[in-house]
Design an enzyme around this catalytic site. Structure first.
Site, PDB file in Angstrom:
ATOM      1  CD  GLU A 152      -3.015   1.102   2.248  1.00 21.47           C
ATOM      2  OE1 GLU A 152      -2.674   0.585   3.319  1.00 21.47           O
ATOM      3  OE2 GLU A 152      -4.095   1.660   2.054  1.00 21.47           O
ATOM      4  N   GLY A 291       3.340   2.017  10.757  1.00 25.35           N
ATOM      5  CA  GLY A 291       3.214   1.334  12.034  1.00 25.35           C
ATOM      6  C   GLY A 291       2.943  -0.140  11.829  1.00 25.35           C
ATOM      7  CB  ALA A 292       0.719  -2.323  11.730  1.00 18.40           C
ATOM      8  CD  GLU A 294      -4.703  -1.986   5.958  1.00 16.39           C
ATOM      9  OE1 GLU A 294      -3.689  -1.626   6.589  1.00 16.39           O
ATOM     10  OE2 GLU A 294      -5.386  -1.217   5.271  1.00 16.39           O
ATOM     11  CG  HIS A 327      -5.745   0.443  13.052  1.00 15.93           C
ATOM     12  ND1 HIS A 327      -6.242   1.721  13.104  1.00 15.93           N
ATOM     13  CD2 HIS A 327      -5.343   0.267  11.769  1.00 15.93           C
ATOM     14  CE1 HIS A 327      -6.153   2.286  11.911  1.00 15.93           C
ATOM     15  NE2 HIS A 327      -5.607   1.423  11.074  1.00 15.93           N
ATOM     16  CD  GLU A 328      -2.753  -2.386  10.935  1.00 18.42           C
ATOM     17  OE1 GLU A 328      -3.135  -2.643   9.770  1.00 18.42           O
ATOM     18  OE2 GLU A 328      -2.470  -1.233  11.313  1.00 18.42           O
ATOM     19  CG  HIS A 331      -7.552  -2.009   8.274  1.00 13.04           C
ATOM     20  ND1 HIS A 331      -8.378  -1.095   7.673  1.00 13.04           N
ATOM     21  CD2 HIS A 331      -6.503  -1.293   8.773  1.00 13.04           C
ATOM     22  CE1 HIS A 331      -7.851   0.126   7.814  1.00 13.04           C
ATOM     23  NE2 HIS A 331      -6.729   0.025   8.483  1.00 13.04           N
ATOM     24  CD  GLU A 350      -5.828   3.326   7.296  1.00 13.98           C
ATOM     25  OE1 GLU A 350      -5.937   3.020   8.501  1.00 13.98           O
ATOM     26  OE2 GLU A 350      -5.295   2.567   6.471  1.00 13.98           O
TER      27      GLU A 350
HETATM   28 ZN   LIG Z   1      -5.142   1.325   9.058  1.00 15.97          ZN
END
Ligand SMILES: [Zn+2]
Length: 886
Positions: A152, A291-292, A294, A327-328, A331, A350
């Site tokens: 992404e 950060g991470a 998904e 959060h991930e 997603h 997001e």
């Molecule tokens: Zn996200």
């Protein structure tokens, strides 16, 4: 000011009208993809078979590819449902600037099914995007290499030729060919491994084939190969969950497994749809730009969001782990299962995941009071949204590069704040039912933002689209002014105007609320709470007009115009109403008290309230017990402490010490094992740090020094919150000997939280020689390129050495922009927001004008915010000093 763009113009109705979008004559249905990375040579070879549908007869197939060589491309056409006949050989041309490959055949592909075969080669880059290399030092001191992906927004095209647009969903069947002593994972479960000969140095090679994915977007494809270890799987309702990390770090994985299992169950239940993957790996990557990420079934993270030792971590560090994992995993549904049609929709992806992260963390650890702490995130969103250079949450995205500008505080924090306001206005259950309707209707598909509002409208019967669009298609936010009504019966008059900071350097002399009758207008869900001796009532209303009057219940003694404090607006009371509210602090929730302090500080930045009034307001909070409220109080006082020196500074120190003294006495100096919850421990640390630095309290400084000694001898000997405070205090006041000790500890530590804590602490030194050492270290190779930009940002905010930090950064600018991930540069620059000296601010402006970066709007925001700080200093320094002296 950004224009309000009507929603109909946001989405290009016909994708073919956008030159950045691929023609849709041929679309992919399935990729069988084989990749063979060579970690030592930093390259890879690949091949793919793509089942496509030819929608319009054509002899050209256009797809995305960049920084790779396509060695061969052929097509087979299905005849009578059978694939056969001579393959057609394509002539391949690559357009580097457009990031496209065009396959031209000497006769047209007829409408129907066809199969493409491509062979290609590329490089494993070190820019942390596409298919890239990451390294770490193992337990034997040997450097090890792994290869991983970050697709992404539009970097899948660096790993394999593809239709690299979110609505071109397809099934992926991935195979990787690797030495069999390495671990390889991808989005889906491993199906089989077949021996395929040896490497030149005699290691056995295997082809590892993974199961098919669900139909999904290219930006979610992932493969990771290297000297990695996987934990034993945890069964979560039939789906195996593992943590994958560099070998030797498995002992730090159990907390992430616990959180991951909780989140997977929580979201299956919340969305009412079972997890759409066949397994889930949480993968810790040593070098990671974000950060991470998904990726379906193969979520990648910075190490510190997966690998953690709960016994030695602060509550904030643990909460960050829970937040990011939640959060991930959110997603997997919102983003992966239902995906935006085009990049203009990335904000909803997001914002919603950020909102869901809060609800999940709040369910996992109710005692952390996650929604109270979310107040700080909302403050960060307000802080940018109060600028001229803000932007609407959603805007027209033509090129994918336009979408890169969306990964900021307005998308994540403002977006989540608006979703939260809407959820509270509609009611959490009705809101969730609307989301379930949306997910069920659109699963495996792609949507526009408006599809969500329509689903919520259908579920609730409320004008959701009208409310939401007033918040997402115009930048900024309102201030609601509250005063007594004009009629004979008791009433309140509420009026909305756009809120802005003062002194933005663009000629706007004064801030506060601007606009009036013809100004921007929001559909504001307002909750007004009225309290009397006997009762408290709450009125919920929608303020659509510039102003309206509401009845006041008889006998009302105080009014709170942001009840629950879920509204994304500021409130300005006439003095009598504010005084009454401050007299009833005990009636308010922690988040309401937080918001009261936050509004008070914003009012100072808007030049609507003088700084001394802020000091007097926060002195009303001497009985405060909540961590977040104290964080906001300390944040404002910390800014003011930078404006006064000498006697005035000493007087402010005394006022701060007096303010925090009773709260410290209530908590006691040490952790009370059976009594303290996590937030209480954090508060004890915060107040120790505040007393020692802003309160200039000698005893608190000595106590910090003792705690630091104990911590450096044995990390487990000191409560993590107290250790954190001791580190910050000691480094701020420390000398070169301490700097050496901290650097030595940073190098030796294997624990991600410990390393992060030590590293950022190095930005605090007031001693100029020490800070210079920190700056040199940031570019020395000791610090990873994923971390160095954030260290440099912190040095820019150093109370006494910001100018030195800025001089260093400008000297080394070309090295910085070459080595660091592109997305981190505007984050580094954000440190200038703390600059308060006009001469330095002018140097910053001149430098950034000569050295433009692609994220121009974010830079404009940082610069404008810097002028707000300068204006604050110039407006308030003398006034505050005079006040403190009187
Ligand atoms: Zn996200």
């Amino acid at each position: 000011m950004p224009e309000l763009i009507p929603s109909s113009e946001i989405v290009t109705p016909d994708p073919s009208a956008n030159p950045h979008r691929l023609p849709r004559a041929v679309v992919p249905r399935r990729y069988d993809l084989t990749l063979e990375p060579d970690l030592e040579a930093a390259s890879f070879a690949g091949s793919e078979t793509v089942a496509v549908e030819v929608l319009t007869e054509t002899n050209e197939v256009v797809l995305n590819a960049v920084e790779m060589e396509i060695e061969e491309a052929t097509a087979e056409i299905a005849a009578d449902g059978q694939t056969g006949g001579e393959p057609l050989l394509a002539n391949v041309t690559l357009d580097h600037d457009a990031e496209r490959a065009t396959l031209t055949f000497d006769r047209p592909l007829p409408v129907g099914e066809a199969t493409l075969h491509l062979r290609f080669r590329g490089v494993l880059n070190d820019k942390l995007r596409g298919f890239y290399r990451s390294t770490f030092i193992d337990g034997n001191g040997v450097e090890r290499v792994l290869a991983t992906t970050q697709m992404e927004a539009t970097d899948a095209r660096r790993a394999f030729p593809c239709w690299d647009e979110p609505d071109a969903k397809a099934v992926f069947g991935v195979t990787v060919v690797v030495p069999d002593d390495l671990l390889a994972i991808s989005n889906a479960a491993e199906l089989e491994r077949v021996p395929v000969g040896e490497t030149p140095d005699g290691r056995k090679k295997v082809a590892i084939r993974f199961a098919d994915t669900m139909p999904m977007s290219t930006y979610l494809v992932a493969f990771v190969v290297g000297p990695l270890a996987a934990t034993d799987p945890v069964d979560v309702d039939g789906k195996p969950l593992r943590v994958v990390c560099p070998v030797g770090k498995e002992h730090l994985a159990s907390y992430a497994l616990e959180v991951g299992a909780f989140a997977l169950r929580y979201f299956s239940d919340w969305f009412g749809i079972v997890y759409p993957g066949d397994k889930l790996d949480l993968v810790a990557i040593p070098d990671f730009a974000f950060g991470a990420m998904e990726n379906l079934g193969c979520v990648t993270f910075r190490e510190r969001y997966v690998l953690v030792d709960p016994a030695t971590s602060t509550q904030a560090e643990l909460q960050a782990v829970v937040d990011v994992i939640a959060h991930e995993i959110a997603h997997m549904w919102f983003g992966d299962l239902v995906t935006m049609k085009w990049w203009n929709g990335i904000w909803l992806n997001e914002a919603f995941a950020t909102f869901m992260e809060m609800t999940c963390t709040d369910a996992f650890r109710p005692d952390w009071r996650r929604w109270v702490d979310f107040g700080l995130s909302r403050t960060a969103a307000f802080d940018t949204d109060a600028l001229e250079a803000t932007r609407p949450i959603e805007y027209r995205v033509v090129s994918p590069a336009d979408a890169d500008g969306m990964f900021d505080v307005l998308t994540y924090e403002k977006g989540a704040s608006v979703v939260r306001m809407l959820e509270q206005h509609l009611g959490p259950d009705r809101f969730r039912d609307g989301i379930r309707r949306y997910m069920a209707r659109h699963q495996y598909g792609n949507t526009e933002t408006s599809d969500l509002w329509d689903a919520l409208e259908a579920e609730t019967g409320e004008p959701v689209r009208r409310i939401a669009e007033s918040w997402i298609f115009q930048g900024g936010f309102p201030e609601i002014s509250v005063e007594e009504g004009s009629g004979d019966t008791p009433a309140l008059r509420l009026a909305q105007r756009r809120f802005r900071y003062a002194g933005n350097g663009n000629g706007t002399a004064s801030g506060g609320a601007v606009g009036g009758r013809d100004g921007p207008r929001w559909s504001v869900p307002v909750a007004v709470e009225s309290g009397s001796e006997a009762t408290v009532t709450v009125d919920r209303l929608l303020l659509d007009a510039e102003a309206l009057e509401v009845e006041r219940p008889p006998g009302t003694s105080w009014v709170n115009a942001n009840a629950g404090a879920h509204g994304f607006y500021r409130v300005r009371y006439v003095e009598a109403l504010l005084t009454a509210l401050l007299d009833h602090l005990g009636e308010l929730t922690p988040l309401e008290r937080y918001t009261l302090v936050d509004d008070a500080w914003a009012s100072v930045l808007a030049a609507a309230t003088p700084a001394p009034s802020f000091v007097e307001t926060v002195e009303r909070f001497v009985d405060e017990t909540d961590l977040s409220v104290w964080e906001r109080i300390v944040g404002g006082l910390g800014q003011l402490e930078r404006l006064v020196e000498g006697d005035a500074g000493q007087r402010l120190h005394t006022r701060v010490a007096t303010l925090v003294g009773p709260a410290r006495a209530r908590l006691g100096p040490d952790v009370r094992a059976e009594v303290d919850d996590d937030r209480t421990r954090s508060l004890r640390g915060l107040l120790l740090q505040t007393a020692a630095l802003l309160g200039d309290d000698g005893a608190a400084r000595e106590r910090s020094a003792e705690l630091l000694d104990a911590y450096l001898r044995d990390t487990t000997a000191v409560d993590p919150s107290l250790a954190m405070a001791a580190l910050v205090v000691s480094a701020t006041l420390g000398d070169e000997a301490l700097h050496d000790r901290l650097v030595e500890r940073f190098r030796a530590s294997e624990n991600p939280q410990d390393r992060e804590r030590l590293l950022l602490t190095l930005s605090r030194f007031r001693d100029p020689a020490c800070l210079q050492r920190t700056l040199d270290m940031a570019l020395s190779g000791t610090v990873r390129t994923q971390d160095a930009p954030y260290l440099l940002r912190e040095t820019l905010t150093n109370r006494d050495n910001g100018a030195a930090a800025f001089a260093f950064i400008t000297d080394r600018w070309s090295e910085i922009t070459e080595r660091f991930p592109a997305n981190s540069i505007p984050r580094l620059v954000s440190g200038v927001r703390a600059v308060r000296d006009r001469a330095l601010a002018e140097r910053v402006v001149a430098f950034l004008a000569d050295h433009p970066i692609p994220q121009a709007q974010q830079v404009r925001q940082h610069v404008e915010r810097m002028w707000v700080t300068v204006a604050l200093a110039e407006r308030e320094s003398e006034r505050l000093a005079a006040y403190l002296g009187s």
